[in-house]
Motif scaffolding. Sequence first.
Motif, PDB file in Angstrom:
ATOM      1  N   TRP A 121       0.838  -1.225   0.052  1.00  0.00           N
ATOM      2  CA  TRP A 121      -0.129  -0.041  -0.069  1.00  0.00           C
ATOM      3  C   TRP A 121       0.947   1.162   0.174  1.00  0.00           C
ATOM      4  O   TRP A 121       1.788   1.270   0.839  1.00  0.00           O
ATOM      5  CB  TRP A 121      -0.936   0.018   1.189  1.00  0.00           C
ATOM      6  N   ARG A 122       0.511   2.237  -0.883  1.00  0.00           N
ATOM      7  CA  ARG A 122       1.486   3.289  -0.893  1.00  0.00           C
ATOM      8  C   ARG A 122       0.897   4.563  -0.477  1.00  0.00           C
ATOM      9  O   ARG A 122       1.180   5.306   0.453  1.00  0.00           O
ATOM     10  CB  ARG A 122       1.809   3.484  -2.275  1.00  0.00           C
ATOM     11  N   HIS A 123      -0.244   4.993  -1.051  1.00  0.00           N
ATOM     12  CA  HIS A 123      -0.839   6.308  -0.784  1.00  0.00           C
ATOM     13  C   HIS A 123      -2.367   6.555  -0.542  1.00  0.00           C
ATOM     14  O   HIS A 123      -2.773   7.225  -0.097  1.00  0.00           O
ATOM     15  CB  HIS A 123      -0.212   7.374  -1.758  1.00  0.00           C
ATOM     16  N   GLY A 124      -3.060   5.570  -1.081  1.00  0.00           N
ATOM     17  CA  GLY A 124      -4.399   5.509  -1.106  1.00  0.00           C
ATOM     18  C   GLY A 124      -5.131   6.410  -2.030  1.00  0.00           C
ATOM     19  O   GLY A 124      -6.362   6.460  -1.872  1.00  0.00           O
ATOM     20  N   ASN A 125      -4.333   6.757  -2.963  1.00  0.00           N
ATOM     21  CA  ASN A 125      -5.122   7.933  -3.861  1.00  0.00           C
ATOM     22  C   ASN A 125      -6.184   6.801  -5.051  1.00  0.00           C
ATOM     23  O   ASN A 125      -7.067   7.288  -5.554  1.00  0.00           O
ATOM     24  CB  ASN A 125      -4.280   8.483  -4.993  1.00  0.00           C
ATOM     25  N   ARG A 126      -5.911   5.619  -5.058  1.00  0.00           N
ATOM     26  CA  ARG A 126      -6.598   4.834  -5.802  1.00  0.00           C
ATOM     27  C   ARG A 126      -7.569   3.769  -5.156  1.00  0.00           C
ATOM     28  O   ARG A 126      -7.448   2.797  -5.509  1.00  0.00           O
ATOM     29  CB  ARG A 126      -5.758   4.199  -6.990  1.00  0.00           C
ATOM     30  N   THR A 127      -7.948   4.278  -4.069  1.00  0.00           N
ATOM     31  CA  THR A 127      -8.794   3.283  -3.151  1.00  0.00           C
ATOM     32  C   THR A 127     -10.362   3.347  -3.749  1.00  0.00           C
ATOM     33  O   THR A 127     -10.448   4.243  -4.738  1.00  0.00           O
ATOM     34  CB  THR A 127      -8.925   3.883  -1.843  1.00  0.00           C
ATOM     35  N   ARG A 128     -11.052   2.370  -3.561  1.00  0.00           N
ATOM     36  CA  ARG A 128     -12.623   2.365  -3.905  1.00  0.00           C
ATOM     37  C   ARG A 128     -13.238   3.738  -3.395  1.00  0.00           C
ATOM     38  O   ARG A 128     -13.966   4.105  -4.472  1.00  0.00           O
ATOM     39  CB  ARG A 128     -13.241   1.306  -3.204  1.00  0.00           C
ATOM     40  N   ALA A 129     -12.981   4.248  -2.376  1.00  0.00           N
ATOM     41  CA  ALA A 129     -13.636   5.407  -2.276  1.00  0.00           C
ATOM     42  C   ALA A 129     -13.313   6.439  -2.922  1.00  0.00           C
ATOM     43  O   ALA A 129     -14.061   7.358  -3.562  1.00  0.00           O
ATOM     44  CB  ALA A 129     -13.640   5.885  -0.463  1.00  0.00           C
ATOM     45  N   GLY A 130     -12.083   6.667  -3.120  1.00  0.00           N
ATOM     46  CA  GLY A 130     -11.784   7.736  -4.214  1.00  0.00           C
ATOM     47  C   GLY A 130     -12.106   7.567  -5.412  1.00  0.00           C
ATOM     48  O   GLY A 130     -12.626   8.402  -6.120  1.00  0.00           O
ATOM     49  N   ASP A 131     -11.867   6.358  -6.186  1.00  0.00           N
ATOM     50  CA  ASP A 131     -12.482   5.852  -7.473  1.00  0.00           C
ATOM     51  C   ASP A 131     -13.985   6.516  -7.539  1.00  0.00           C
ATOM     52  O   ASP A 131     -14.544   6.917  -8.393  1.00  0.00           O
ATOM     53  CB  ASP A 131     -12.242   4.507  -7.836  1.00  0.00           C
ATOM     54  N   ASP A 132     -14.858   6.054  -6.452  1.00  0.00           N
ATOM     55  CA  ASP A 132     -16.365   6.511  -6.305  1.00  0.00           C
ATOM     56  C   ASP A 132     -16.554   7.743  -6.465  1.00  0.00           C
ATOM     57  O   ASP A 132     -17.251   8.409  -6.998  1.00  0.00           O
ATOM     58  CB  ASP A 132     -16.820   6.026  -5.098  1.00  0.00           C
ATOM     59  N   MET A 133     -15.657   8.527  -5.637  1.00  0.00           N
ATOM     60  CA  MET A 133     -15.675  10.127  -5.506  1.00  0.00           C
ATOM     61  C   MET A 133     -15.401  10.840  -6.889  1.00  0.00           C
ATOM     62  O   MET A 133     -16.112  11.559  -7.431  1.00  0.00           O
ATOM     63  CB  MET A 133     -14.856  10.487  -4.489  1.00  0.00           C
ATOM     64  N   ARG A 134     -14.427  10.147  -7.697  1.00  0.00           N
ATOM     65  CA  ARG A 134     -14.024  10.645  -8.740  1.00  0.00           C
ATOM     66  C   ARG A 134     -15.057  10.488  -9.947  1.00  0.00           C
ATOM     67  O   ARG A 134     -15.462  11.317 -10.751  1.00  0.00           O
ATOM     68  CB  ARG A 134     -12.597  10.102  -9.630  1.00  0.00           C
ATOM     69  N   ARG A 135     -15.892   9.188  -9.855  1.00  0.00           N
ATOM     70  CA  ARG A 135     -16.876   9.051 -10.793  1.00  0.00           C
ATOM     71  C   ARG A 135     -18.083   9.917 -10.416  1.00  0.00           C
ATOM     72  O   ARG A 135     -18.696  10.339 -11.364  1.00  0.00           O
ATOM     73  CB  ARG A 135     -17.517   7.394 -10.511  1.00  0.00           C
ATOM     74  N   MET A 136     -18.402  10.182  -9.278  1.00  0.00           N
ATOM     75  CA  MET A 136     -19.356  10.993  -8.832  1.00  0.00           C
ATOM     76  C   MET A 136     -19.213  12.541  -9.394  1.00  0.00           C
ATOM     77  O   MET A 136     -20.101  13.124 -10.034  1.00  0.00           O
ATOM     78  CB  MET A 136     -19.662  11.104  -7.473  1.00  0.00           C
TER      79      MET A 136
END
Length: 93
Positions: free
Chosen positions: A60-75
Amino acid sequence: MKSPDNPKHPAQRLADAPRCTATAKSTGCRCNSPAVKGWKVCRMHGARGGAPSGPANGRWRHGNRTRAGDDMRRMMAQLVREARDTAKALGGI
């Protein structure tokens, strides 16, 4: 060493345990190691497998590509599309 709740000898319990159902690709023979309780395979063939998620995982490196982050970008992308469509419908763009 027999425990009061299980009178069988540990080696006998191991011998009586259900066996792993995994087969080798090269020989086609079954593994025959004891299966993990509640699983059909042994610990070497995937029972309780998988890496932990998040910071507990060593890669795990930084958390930028987490499920929550991906969902936020899609929204956010959906909101931008809707705003663009609304502006176009109102004759703004």
